[in-house]
Design a protein around this motif. Structure first.
Motif, PDB file in Angstrom:
ATOM      1  N   THR A 190     -40.813   9.274  16.274  1.00  0.00           N
ATOM      2  CA  THR A 190     -39.900   8.270  16.822  1.00  0.00           C
ATOM      3  C   THR A 190     -38.548   8.270  16.120  1.00  0.00           C
ATOM      4  OG1 THR A 190     -40.799   6.571  15.360  1.00  0.00           O
ATOM      5  CG2 THR A 190     -41.735   6.700  17.577  1.00  0.00           C
ATOM      6  N   LEU A 191     -38.499   8.676  14.865  1.00  0.00           N
ATOM      7  CA  LEU A 191     -37.242   8.636  14.117  1.00  0.00           C
ATOM      8  C   LEU A 191     -36.357   9.821  14.469  1.00  0.00           C
ATOM      9  CD1 LEU A 191     -38.509   7.707  10.536  1.00  0.00           C
ATOM     10  CD2 LEU A 191     -37.456   6.195  12.223  1.00  0.00           C
ATOM     11  N   ASP A 192     -35.049   9.615  14.378  1.00  0.00           N
ATOM     12  CA  ASP A 192     -34.132  10.738  14.438  1.00  0.00           C
ATOM     13  C   ASP A 192     -34.330  11.511  13.138  1.00  0.00           C
ATOM     14  OD1 ASP A 192     -33.018   9.968  16.859  1.00  0.00           O
ATOM     15  OD2 ASP A 192     -31.341   8.911  15.940  1.00  0.00           O
ATOM     16  N   LEU A 193     -34.700  12.769  13.245  1.00  0.00           N
ATOM     17  CA  LEU A 193     -34.959  13.563  12.046  1.00  0.00           C
ATOM     18  C   LEU A 193     -33.650  14.091  11.479  1.00  0.00           C
ATOM     19  CD1 LEU A 193     -37.146  14.736  10.176  1.00  0.00           C
ATOM     20  CD2 LEU A 193     -37.135  16.768  11.644  1.00  0.00           C
TER      21      LEU A 193
ATOM     22  N   THR B 168     -34.007   1.064  18.641  1.00  0.00           N
ATOM     23  CA  THR B 168     -33.839   1.409  20.051  1.00  0.00           C
ATOM     24  C   THR B 168     -34.785   0.547  20.882  1.00  0.00           C
ATOM     25  OG1 THR B 168     -35.416   3.225  19.787  1.00  0.00           O
ATOM     26  CG2 THR B 168     -33.081   3.782  19.655  1.00  0.00           C
ATOM     27  N   PRO B 169     -34.340   0.130  22.072  1.00  0.00           N
ATOM     28  CA  PRO B 169     -35.197  -0.686  22.934  1.00  0.00           C
ATOM     29  C   PRO B 169     -36.535   0.019  23.186  1.00  0.00           C
ATOM     30  CG  PRO B 169     -32.961  -0.618  23.798  1.00  0.00           C
ATOM     31  CD  PRO B 169     -33.026   0.378  22.676  1.00  0.00           C
TER      32      PRO B 169
ATOM     33  N   HIS C 150     -29.586   9.593  24.485  1.00  0.00           N
ATOM     34  CA  HIS C 150     -29.938   8.791  23.309  1.00  0.00           C
ATOM     35  C   HIS C 150     -29.880   7.338  23.743  1.00  0.00           C
ATOM     36  CE1 HIS C 150     -29.962   7.039  19.319  1.00  0.00           C
ATOM     37  NE2 HIS C 150     -30.102   8.234  18.781  1.00  0.00           N
ATOM     38  N   ASP C 151     -30.921   6.584  23.386  1.00  0.00           N
ATOM     39  CA  ASP C 151     -30.925   5.170  23.730  1.00  0.00           C
ATOM     40  C   ASP C 151     -29.871   4.426  22.932  1.00  0.00           C
ATOM     41  OD1 ASP C 151     -33.076   5.347  25.528  1.00  0.00           O
ATOM     42  OD2 ASP C 151     -34.544   5.110  23.925  1.00  0.00           O
TER      43      ASP C 151
ATOM     44  N   VAL D 183     -31.030  -1.071   6.563  1.00  0.00           N
ATOM     45  CA  VAL D 183     -32.259  -0.267   6.561  1.00  0.00           C
ATOM     46  C   VAL D 183     -32.041   0.887   7.530  1.00  0.00           C
ATOM     47  CG1 VAL D 183     -34.714  -0.211   7.109  1.00  0.00           C
ATOM     48  CG2 VAL D 183     -33.742  -2.197   5.924  1.00  0.00           C
ATOM     49  N   TRP D 184     -32.094   2.102   6.977  1.00  0.00           N
ATOM     50  CA  TRP D 184     -31.814   3.308   7.751  1.00  0.00           C
ATOM     51  C   TRP D 184     -33.062   3.786   8.481  1.00  0.00           C
ATOM     52  CZ3 TRP D 184     -27.639   5.962   9.179  1.00  0.00           C
ATOM     53  CH2 TRP D 184     -27.778   7.294   9.571  1.00  0.00           C
TER      54      TRP D 184
END
Length: 171
Positions: free
Chosen positions: A30-33, A117-118, A154-155, A78-79
């Motif tokens: 789910t995270l952008d790597l 993201t929604p 990208h959402d 928080v990243w």
């Protein structure tokens, strides 16, 4: 959600943890790597505003990366938050967030910002329940609309602002 395991160690990340954090982010799906290099840098330069959860053998099983906003020294951005799939549902992300914000409260941090993201219900629940637990005000607004991202699709990223926490008024 059940309570975090009693033997869970919440710690500052070390540079040697960078590869494990990269793998946890990659495996999250789910995270952008980010690049593996960026996780090494994060563990070096932002260890003080990040946290890692270690299993019984000391291996990272979850992490939060964050930084204090330069123009808002009372605000932690928080990243990323990730927990290994085998350890989800045990309150580890909440324990990481509580532990990190308690550590940073000593230096005057009493607000959190993050973007979600929604449809990322796990993150929505994590930050909403944090606000409830700490008696903090929570607002949401779109920070980065989808059309700003050059790598579409990208959402949109929704900014969650939390704070100040009721805990911080006691200090």
């Amino acid at each position: 959600m059940t309570a975090a395991p009693a033997d869970l160690l919440i710690d500052r990340p070390a540079t040697a943890d960078g590869a494990a954090l990269w793998r946890l982010a990659k495996d999250s799906k789910t995270l952008d790597l980010n690049s593996s290099y960026s996780y090494l840098l994060w563990c070096r330069d932002f260890a003080g505003t990040s946290a890692v959860a270690r299993g019984a053998d000391g291996t990272p099983i979850g992490f939060i990366t964050g930084y204090v906003r330069p123009d808002r020294p009372d605000t932690l951005l928080v990243w990323q938050v990730a927990v290994d799939s085998a350890h989800r549902g045990h309150g580890i992300a909440a324990a990481l967030l509580d532990g990190l914000t308690a550590r940073l409260a000593e230096s005057g941090v009493n607000r959190i910002e993050t973007t979600i993201t929604p449809g990322n219900t796990a993150s929505e629940r994590l930050f909403t329940s944090y606000a409830e637990r700490h008696g903090a005000h929570l607002t949401r607004e779109v920070l980065f609309p989808a059309e700003l991202f050059p790598d579409a699709p990208h959402d949109s990223e929704v900014l969650y602002r939390i704070g100040p926490s009721a805990d911080s008024h006691a200090h």
